[in-house]
Design a protein around this motif. Structure first.
Motif, mmCIF file in Angstrom:
data_model
loop_
_atom_site.group_PDB
_atom_site.id
_atom_site.type_symbol
_atom_site.label_atom_id
_atom_site.label_comp_id
_atom_site.label_asym_id
_atom_site.label_seq_id
_atom_site.Cartn_x
_atom_site.Cartn_y
_atom_site.Cartn_z
ATOM 1 N N ALA A 1 0.178 -1.193 2.162
ATOM 2 C CA ALA A 1 -0.973 -2.054 1.895
ATOM 3 C C ALA A 1 -0.605 -3.538 1.953
ATOM 4 O O ALA A 1 -1.449 -4.391 1.677
ATOM 5 C CB ALA A 1 -1.558 -1.717 0.532
ATOM 6 N N TYR A 2 0.635 -3.840 2.320
ATOM 7 C CA TYR A 2 1.119 -5.231 2.379
ATOM 8 C C TYR A 2 0.961 -5.938 1.032
ATOM 9 O O TYR A 2 0.579 -7.094 0.966
ATOM 10 C CB TYR A 2 0.416 -6.017 3.494
ATOM 11 C CG TYR A 2 0.643 -5.422 4.862
ATOM 12 C CD1 TYR A 2 1.857 -5.603 5.520
ATOM 13 C CD2 TYR A 2 -0.336 -4.662 5.478
ATOM 14 C CE1 TYR A 2 2.085 -5.041 6.766
ATOM 15 C CE2 TYR A 2 -0.120 -4.091 6.735
ATOM 16 C CZ TYR A 2 1.093 -4.290 7.372
ATOM 17 O OH TYR A 2 1.317 -3.737 8.600
ATOM 18 N N GLN A 3 1.240 -5.196 -0.041
ATOM 19 C CA GLN A 3 1.180 -5.742 -1.403
ATOM 20 C C GLN A 3 2.447 -5.360 -2.175
ATOM 21 O O GLN A 3 2.384 -4.620 -3.160
ATOM 22 C CB GLN A 3 -0.057 -5.214 -2.121
ATOM 23 C CG GLN A 3 -1.361 -5.631 -1.496
ATOM 24 C CD GLN A 3 -2.533 -5.151 -2.310
ATOM 25 O OE1 GLN A 3 -2.451 -4.995 -3.525
ATOM 26 N NE2 GLN A 3 -3.641 -4.908 -1.647
ATOM 27 N N PRO A 4 3.598 -5.860 -1.748
ATOM 28 C CA PRO A 4 4.851 -5.447 -2.400
ATOM 29 C C PRO A 4 4.934 -5.820 -3.880
ATOM 30 O O PRO A 4 5.681 -5.195 -4.631
ATOM 31 C CB PRO A 4 5.929 -6.166 -1.588
ATOM 32 C CG PRO A 4 5.230 -7.297 -0.930
ATOM 33 C CD PRO A 4 3.815 -6.831 -0.690
ATOM 34 N N ALA A 5 4.139 -6.765 -4.316
ATOM 35 C CA ALA A 5 4.160 -7.157 -5.733
ATOM 36 C C ALA A 5 3.593 -6.069 -6.640
ATOM 37 O O ALA A 5 3.804 -6.100 -7.859
ATOM 38 C CB ALA A 5 3.391 -8.454 -5.931
ATOM 39 N N GLN A 6 2.886 -5.094 -6.080
ATOM 40 C CA GLN A 6 2.328 -4.006 -6.884
ATOM 41 C C GLN A 6 3.411 -3.050 -7.380
ATOM 42 O O GLN A 6 3.191 -2.299 -8.324
ATOM 43 C CB GLN A 6 1.282 -3.226 -6.083
ATOM 44 C CG GLN A 6 0.036 -4.002 -5.803
ATOM 45 C CD GLN A 6 -0.722 -4.334 -7.077
ATOM 46 O OE1 GLN A 6 -0.803 -3.536 -8.003
ATOM 47 N NE2 GLN A 6 -1.272 -5.523 -7.118
ATOM 48 N N TYR A 7 4.570 -3.089 -6.732
ATOM 49 C CA TYR A 7 5.663 -2.210 -7.144
ATOM 50 C C TYR A 7 6.579 -2.942 -8.111
ATOM 51 O O TYR A 7 6.950 -4.087 -7.894
ATOM 52 C CB TYR A 7 6.487 -1.748 -5.941
ATOM 53 C CG TYR A 7 7.711 -0.970 -6.342
ATOM 54 C CD1 TYR A 7 7.613 0.353 -6.747
ATOM 55 C CD2 TYR A 7 8.966 -1.570 -6.371
ATOM 56 C CE1 TYR A 7 8.723 1.068 -7.146
ATOM 57 C CE2 TYR A 7 10.083 -0.855 -6.764
ATOM 58 C CZ TYR A 7 9.956 0.455 -7.146
ATOM 59 O OH TYR A 7 11.058 1.151 -7.549
ATOM 60 N N ILE B 1 -1.255 3.344 -8.156
ATOM 61 C CA ILE B 1 -1.275 4.284 -7.032
ATOM 62 C C ILE B 1 -2.711 4.581 -6.641
ATOM 63 O O ILE B 1 -3.057 4.558 -5.449
ATOM 64 C CB ILE B 1 -0.515 5.581 -7.390
ATOM 65 C CG1 ILE B 1 0.992 5.302 -7.436
ATOM 66 C CG2 ILE B 1 -0.832 6.694 -6.404
ATOM 67 C CD1 ILE B 1 1.816 6.420 -8.033
ATOM 68 N N GLN B 2 -3.553 4.837 -7.607
ATOM 69 C CA GLN B 2 -4.952 5.141 -7.333
ATOM 70 C C GLN B 2 -5.649 3.965 -6.646
ATOM 71 O O GLN B 2 -6.386 4.156 -5.679
ATOM 72 C CB GLN B 2 -5.666 5.489 -8.635
ATOM 73 C CG GLN B 2 -7.088 5.934 -8.463
ATOM 74 C CD GLN B 2 -7.715 6.340 -9.779
ATOM 75 O OE1 GLN B 2 -7.292 5.897 -10.847
ATOM 76 N NE2 GLN B 2 -8.729 7.169 -9.709
ATOM 77 N N VAL B 3 -5.408 2.753 -7.104
ATOM 78 C CA VAL B 3 -6.027 1.560 -6.512
ATOM 79 C C VAL B 3 -5.535 1.349 -5.086
ATOM 80 O O VAL B 3 -6.326 1.085 -4.177
ATOM 81 C CB VAL B 3 -5.754 0.315 -7.388
ATOM 82 C CG1 VAL B 3 -6.133 -0.965 -6.665
ATOM 83 C CG2 VAL B 3 -6.485 0.423 -8.712
ATOM 84 N N LEU B 4 -4.238 1.465 -4.869
ATOM 85 C CA LEU B 4 -3.695 1.269 -3.524
ATOM 86 C C LEU B 4 -4.206 2.335 -2.555
ATOM 87 O O LEU B 4 -4.520 2.019 -1.399
ATOM 88 C CB LEU B 4 -2.169 1.258 -3.561
ATOM 89 C CG LEU B 4 -1.532 0.008 -4.158
ATOM 90 C CD1 LEU B 4 -0.038 0.220 -4.369
ATOM 91 C CD2 LEU B 4 -1.783 -1.200 -3.283
ATOM 92 N N GLU B 5 -4.289 3.566 -2.999
ATOM 93 C CA GLU B 5 -4.824 4.627 -2.137
ATOM 94 C C GLU B 5 -6.267 4.328 -1.744
ATOM 95 O O GLU B 5 -6.654 4.524 -0.594
ATOM 96 C CB GLU B 5 -4.740 5.982 -2.832
ATOM 97 C CG GLU B 5 -3.345 6.538 -2.891
ATOM 98 C CD GLU B 5 -3.242 7.831 -3.664
ATOM 99 O OE1 GLU B 5 -4.114 8.092 -4.533
ATOM 100 O OE2 GLU B 5 -2.292 8.587 -3.402
ATOM 101 N N ALA B 6 -7.063 3.843 -2.689
ATOM 102 C CA ALA B 6 -8.455 3.506 -2.395
ATOM 103 C C ALA B 6 -8.537 2.337 -1.407
ATOM 104 O O ALA B 6 -9.357 2.364 -0.489
ATOM 105 C CB ALA B 6 -9.194 3.155 -3.689
ATOM 106 N N GLU B 7 -7.696 1.338 -1.570
ATOM 107 C CA GLU B 7 -7.691 0.196 -0.653
ATOM 108 C C GLU B 7 -7.273 0.626 0.751
ATOM 109 O O GLU B 7 -7.866 0.190 1.740
ATOM 110 C CB GLU B 7 -6.760 -0.895 -1.163
ATOM 111 C CG GLU B 7 -7.302 -1.624 -2.372
ATOM 112 C CD GLU B 7 -6.376 -2.725 -2.860
ATOM 113 O OE1 GLU B 7 -5.399 -3.065 -2.159
ATOM 114 O OE2 GLU B 7 -6.643 -3.251 -3.949
#
Length: 64
Positions: free
Chosen positions: A32-38, A51-57
């Motif tokens: 998702a090109y959002q490495p700060a989420q990890y 995980i749920q938010v990234l899967e939805a995006e």
């Protein structure tokens, strides 16, 4: 989790994320090109939420 035969939701709020969650979250955050989420120090529940938010995006982005 079960604590003396009863469900204790507070355990999930403080328990560290599992290795499987960590691997999945890292892969999804990169996809998702959002490495700060990890982050390595997330709780079980926070990792599940991210995980749920990234899967939805990702699903939304793939629908176009």
């Amino acid at each position: 989790m079960q604590v003396q035969g009863r469900y204790d939701a507070s355990v999930f709020l403080t328990e560290q994320m599992t290795r499987t969650q960590g691997m999945r979250l890292k892969r999804l955050s990169e996809e998702a090109y959002q490495p700060a989420q990890y982050a390595r120090d997330l709780s079980f529940s926070e990792a599940a939420r991210r995980i749920q938010v990234l899967e939805a995006e990702i699903d939304l982005a793939n629908s176009f």
